[in-house]
Write a protein that holds these residues in place. Structure first.
Motif, short mmCIF file in Angstrom:
data_model
loop_
_atom_site.label_atom_id
_atom_site.label_comp_id
_atom_site.label_asym_id
_atom_site.label_seq_id
_atom_site.Cartn_x
_atom_site.Cartn_y
_atom_site.Cartn_z
N LEU A 76 0.83 -1.21 0.00
CA LEU A 76 0.00 0.00 0.00
C LEU A 76 0.87 1.25 0.00
O LEU A 76 0.58 2.21 -0.72
CB LEU A 76 -0.94 0.01 1.21
N GLU A 77 1.95 1.25 0.77
CA GLU A 77 2.86 2.40 0.78
C GLU A 77 3.50 2.59 -0.59
O GLU A 77 3.64 3.70 -1.07
CB GLU A 77 3.93 2.22 1.87
N ARG A 78 3.89 1.49 -1.22
CA ARG A 78 4.51 1.57 -2.54
C ARG A 78 3.51 2.15 -3.57
O ARG A 78 3.88 2.95 -4.42
CB ARG A 78 4.97 0.18 -2.99
N LEU A 79 2.25 1.76 -3.43
CA LEU A 79 1.23 2.22 -4.38
C LEU A 79 0.75 3.65 -4.15
O LEU A 79 0.45 4.37 -5.09
CB LEU A 79 0.00 1.29 -4.33
N PHE A 80 0.65 4.09 -2.88
CA PHE A 80 -0.04 5.34 -2.58
C PHE A 80 0.84 6.48 -2.05
O PHE A 80 0.56 7.64 -2.34
CB PHE A 80 -1.18 5.09 -1.58
N VAL A 81 1.86 6.18 -1.25
CA VAL A 81 2.63 7.25 -0.60
C VAL A 81 3.37 8.09 -1.64
O VAL A 81 3.93 7.57 -2.60
CB VAL A 81 3.60 6.66 0.46
N ASP A 82 3.36 9.42 -1.42
CA ASP A 82 3.97 10.41 -2.32
C ASP A 82 3.27 10.50 -3.67
O ASP A 82 3.88 10.90 -4.65
CB ASP A 82 5.47 10.16 -2.53
N LYS A 83 2.01 10.13 -3.71
CA LYS A 83 1.24 10.23 -4.95
C LYS A 83 -0.02 11.04 -4.66
O LYS A 83 -0.54 11.04 -3.56
CB LYS A 83 0.89 8.85 -5.47
N ILE A 84 -0.50 11.72 -5.70
CA ILE A 84 -1.73 12.50 -5.60
C ILE A 84 -2.90 11.60 -5.97
O ILE A 84 -2.87 10.93 -7.01
CB ILE A 84 -1.70 13.71 -6.57
N ILE A 85 -3.91 11.58 -5.12
CA ILE A 85 -5.15 10.88 -5.43
C ILE A 85 -6.16 11.96 -5.81
O ILE A 85 -6.42 12.88 -5.02
CB ILE A 85 -5.65 10.07 -4.22
N ALA A 86 -6.68 11.88 -7.03
CA ALA A 86 -7.58 12.92 -7.55
C ALA A 86 -8.72 13.21 -6.59
O ALA A 86 -9.33 12.30 -6.03
CB ALA A 86 -8.13 12.50 -8.91
N LEU A 133 -2.57 14.74 -1.57
CA LEU A 133 -1.28 14.05 -1.57
C LEU A 133 -1.24 13.05 -0.43
O LEU A 133 -1.41 13.42 0.73
CB LEU A 133 -0.15 15.07 -1.41
N CYS A 134 -0.99 11.78 -0.75
CA CYS A 134 -0.89 10.74 0.28
C CYS A 134 0.45 10.86 0.98
O CYS A 134 1.50 10.83 0.34
CB CYS A 134 -1.05 9.37 -0.34
N VAL A 135 0.41 10.99 2.29
CA VAL A 135 1.63 11.15 3.09
C VAL A 135 2.04 9.82 3.72
O VAL A 135 3.22 9.50 3.77
CB VAL A 135 1.41 12.22 4.19
N THR A 159 -8.77 -7.99 -0.61
CA THR A 159 -9.52 -6.74 -0.54
C THR A 159 -9.16 -6.11 0.80
O THR A 159 -9.39 -6.72 1.84
CB THR A 159 -11.03 -6.98 -0.64
N VAL A 160 -8.58 -4.92 0.75
CA VAL A 160 -8.05 -4.28 1.95
C VAL A 160 -8.80 -2.97 2.20
O VAL A 160 -8.96 -2.16 1.29
CB VAL A 160 -6.54 -3.98 1.78
N LYS A 161 -9.24 -2.78 3.44
CA LYS A 161 -9.81 -1.50 3.87
C LYS A 161 -8.77 -0.86 4.78
O LYS A 161 -8.30 -1.51 5.73
CB LYS A 161 -11.13 -1.70 4.62
N PHE A 162 -8.42 0.39 4.49
CA PHE A 162 -7.33 1.04 5.20
C PHE A 162 -7.55 2.54 5.24
O PHE A 162 -8.42 3.07 4.54
CB PHE A 162 -5.99 0.72 4.54
N ARG A 163 -6.76 3.23 6.06
CA ARG A 163 -6.84 4.69 6.14
C ARG A 163 -5.49 5.29 5.77
O ARG A 163 -4.44 4.77 6.16
CB ARG A 163 -7.27 5.13 7.53
N LEU A 164 -5.55 6.39 5.03
CA LEU A 164 -4.37 7.13 4.60
C LEU A 164 -4.36 8.50 5.25
O LEU A 164 -5.41 9.10 5.47
CB LEU A 164 -4.36 7.32 3.08
N ILE A 165 -3.16 9.02 5.51
CA ILE A 165 -3.01 10.42 5.91
C ILE A 165 -2.81 11.20 4.62
O ILE A 165 -1.87 10.93 3.86
CB ILE A 165 -1.82 10.62 6.87
N ILE A 166 -3.71 12.14 4.37
CA ILE A 166 -3.72 12.91 3.12
C ILE A 166 -3.46 14.38 3.42
O ILE A 166 -4.06 14.95 4.32
CB ILE A 166 -5.10 12.77 2.43
N PHE A 167 -2.56 14.98 2.62
CA PHE A 167 -2.34 16.43 2.70
C PHE A 167 -3.28 17.10 1.73
O PHE A 167 -3.22 16.88 0.51
CB PHE A 167 -0.89 16.78 2.34
N ARG A 168 -4.19 17.88 2.27
CA ARG A 168 -5.09 18.72 1.47
C ARG A 168 -5.58 19.84 2.37
O ARG A 168 -6.48 19.65 3.18
CB ARG A 168 -6.27 17.93 0.93
#
Length: 193
Positions: A30-40, A44-46, A69-78
């Protein structure tokens, strides 16, 4: 400025990761897929904050790897519109200012949102750049990049991905438009000390 966002994602876990504990392997993917990427429309996923549930582990025909199937929470910069943030000057040109938070550099203060009256003068030290000054009570207040600059978030844009890159500046999937127009307190910190 930072939010927790809950997501659900179907994740294929490569066989070489199955030697790790399941939570650790999935969190790494999940970190490889989402961290440092913008989710429309999110930001920005931190970081991956936590994993709430993992279901499945099915191996589909011709796959050779389990799918979860994974349910998770991300810290997002917005940041929210109206929020006041401090940043550093990255670039200054005739169109306005470009600011940086260190981890995010697509913050723009356009000429129209500079304090009135402001003027741009050519920068003798940096070719192609200008120095902005604010004229107030017959004094010039310089925006020189020495101090942090406080700005108010005016807008957050998530532009569409262009089919052709016509603009020389790189595409930014998230842009923050800021303003230095206020009753006081915005701009370089030294203006108000």
């Amino acid at each position: 400025m930072f939010n927790l966002t809950k997501l659900e994602h179907t994740l294929r876990l490569e066989p070489h990761l199955l030697t790790l504990p399941l939570n650790e392997a999935i969190k790494g993917e999940l970190e490889r897929l989402f961290v440092d990427k913008i989710i429309a429309k999110l930001g920005l996923c931190v970081s991956v904050y936590d994993i709430e549930s993992i279901d499945g582990g099915f191996i589909f025909p011709n796959e050779g790897a389990p799918t979860y199937t994974v349910k998770f929470r991300l810290i997002i910069f917005r940041p929210f519109v109206g929020e006041i943030i401090s940043a550093r000057l990255k670039e200054s040109n005739a169109d306005g200012l470009r600011l940086s938070l260190g981890f995010f550099e697509d913050i723009y203060i356009p000429e129209l949102l500079m304090p009135e009256p402001s003027e741009a003068e050519p920068d003798s030290e940096n070719k192609g750049q200008v120095k902005w000054t604010w004229l107030f009570n017959d004094e010039k207040y310089l925006i020189d990049g020495v101090d942090e600059i406080r700005f108010r978030v005016q807008n957050i844009k998530f532009p569409e991905i262009p089919r052709e890159q016509k603009d020389p500046k790189p595409f930014a999937p998230m842009e923050i438009i800021g303003s230095l127009v206020s009753e006081g307190g915005l701009g370089p910190v030294s203006w108000w000390v």
